[in-house]
Design an enzyme around this catalytic site. Sequence first.
Site, PDB file in Angstrom:
ATOM      1  N   PRO A 160       0.912  -1.083  -0.034  1.00 44.23           N
ATOM      2  CA  PRO A 160       0.071   0.190  -0.142  1.00 44.23           C
ATOM      3  C   PRO A 160       0.923   1.250   0.040  1.00 44.23           C
ATOM      4  O   PRO A 160       0.423   2.246  -0.556  1.00 44.23           O
ATOM      5  CB  PRO A 160      -0.823  -0.294   1.340  1.00 44.23           C
ATOM      6  CG  PRO A 160      -0.803  -1.485   1.447  1.00 44.23           C
ATOM      7  CD  PRO A 160       0.547  -2.126   1.494  1.00 44.23           C
ATOM      8  N   TYR A 161       1.856   1.030   0.799  1.00 41.75           N
ATOM      9  CA  TYR A 161       2.612   2.517   0.770  1.00 41.75           C
ATOM     10  C   TYR A 161       3.399   2.885  -0.645  1.00 41.75           C
ATOM     11  O   TYR A 161       3.379   3.860  -1.100  1.00 41.75           O
ATOM     12  CB  TYR A 161       3.866   2.113   1.709  1.00 41.75           C
ATOM     13  CG  TYR A 161       4.983   3.184   1.865  1.00 41.75           C
ATOM     14  CD1 TYR A 161       4.712   4.379   2.640  1.00 41.75           C
ATOM     15  CD2 TYR A 161       6.132   3.455   1.320  1.00 41.75           C
ATOM     16  CE1 TYR A 161       5.556   5.470   2.862  1.00 41.75           C
ATOM     17  CE2 TYR A 161       7.108   4.202   1.266  1.00 41.75           C
ATOM     18  CZ  TYR A 161       6.932   5.498   2.114  1.00 41.75           C
ATOM     19  OH  TYR A 161       7.746   6.518   2.004  1.00 41.75           O
ATOM     20  N   ILE A 162       3.882   1.615  -1.189  1.00 38.48           N
ATOM     21  CA  ILE A 162       4.397   1.807  -2.469  1.00 38.48           C
ATOM     22  C   ILE A 162       3.461   2.288  -3.486  1.00 38.48           C
ATOM     23  O   ILE A 162       3.664   3.170  -4.519  1.00 38.48           O
ATOM     24  CB  ILE A 162       4.804   0.331  -2.997  1.00 38.48           C
ATOM     25  CG1 ILE A 162       5.945  -0.071  -2.274  1.00 38.48           C
ATOM     26  CG2 ILE A 162       5.514   0.443  -4.462  1.00 38.48           C
ATOM     27  CD1 ILE A 162       7.294   0.861  -1.939  1.00 38.48           C
ATOM     28  N   SER A 194       0.811   3.978  -2.833  1.00 41.56           N
ATOM     29  CA  SER A 194       0.478   5.529  -2.538  1.00 41.56           C
ATOM     30  C   SER A 194       1.601   6.445  -3.018  1.00 41.56           C
ATOM     31  O   SER A 194       1.055   7.502  -3.604  1.00 41.56           O
ATOM     32  CB  SER A 194       0.113   5.513  -1.101  1.00 41.56           C
ATOM     33  OG  SER A 194       1.409   5.306  -0.329  1.00 41.56           O
ATOM     34  N   LYS A 195       2.750   6.093  -2.856  1.00 39.72           N
ATOM     35  CA  LYS A 195       3.748   7.007  -3.282  1.00 39.72           C
ATOM     36  C   LYS A 195       3.994   6.949  -4.797  1.00 39.72           C
ATOM     37  O   LYS A 195       4.390   8.277  -5.428  1.00 39.72           O
ATOM     38  CB  LYS A 195       5.183   6.646  -2.633  1.00 39.72           C
ATOM     39  CG  LYS A 195       4.973   6.821  -1.053  1.00 39.72           C
ATOM     40  CD  LYS A 195       4.734   8.426  -0.845  1.00 39.72           C
ATOM     41  CE  LYS A 195       4.856   8.599   0.768  1.00 39.72           C
ATOM     42  NZ  LYS A 195       4.483  10.130   1.014  1.00 39.72           N
TER      43      LYS A 195
END
Length: 254
Positions: free
Chosen positions: A157-159, A161-162
């Site tokens: 999810p972080y990847i 989102s960024k």
Amino acid sequence: MSYELLSGKVVLITGASSGIGAATARVCVREGAAVVLVARREDRLAALAAEIEEGGGRAVFVTADVTVPQEALGAVEFAVSEFGRLDAAFNNAGTGGDRTPLHEMSDATYDGIMDTNVRGVFHCLRAEIAAMLVTGGGTIVNNSSVGGLVAIPAAAPYIASKHAVVGLTRAAADEYARQGIRVNAVAPGTTRSEITADWFGRNPGMEELANSLTPQGRTAEPEEIGAAVAWLLSDRCPFLTGAVVPVDGGFVNQ
């Protein structure tokens, strides 16, 4: 050292209560800007604003949760009410979350990361661009990550989102280039902060591993990210828009 990159400019900074946001506020003030500090922690904002004012700078603050559209808009409206305009903005508020394999990731974790890192940036961009259009332009920097350029295991999810922040940056840059608004992003590598200190503390050996993968062999200081942001927000790079600038000690260039 100061070159007055931002002399006379009004700069709004989200996620300003700690880490990269607070460091960038200090850098921008040294470069001549008045800063509008935005975050959820009022005590931290008040302390930073007092520090800046005591040092001869100009700082005001407003609490806001950028995942709430009315609060993101309210922060921009506050900046305009205080200074009459908004010249520049650094959309820095974000979250990381714990490392979890994708097949074990919960909906709540995914939603929380995407709400802050993507929806929050979208809300801020919308309000900032609208304010800048009134006064004839401005500059915006979004905080992505090296995770917006490459993959990192157990952080889907972080990847995502960024990478989305990179997409928002490029879309906004293209849409508003002829209206005097430049939009760029920074992609920091591992940077010293409360969040990374906590994460390294819970994962022994991870800082050493991250540093071993970085050509410069170290963790960045938040002021080093702030220096790149200040330059991108300044008038020193008028033909630069839609760019994603890695500030990562050479990590993504390997």
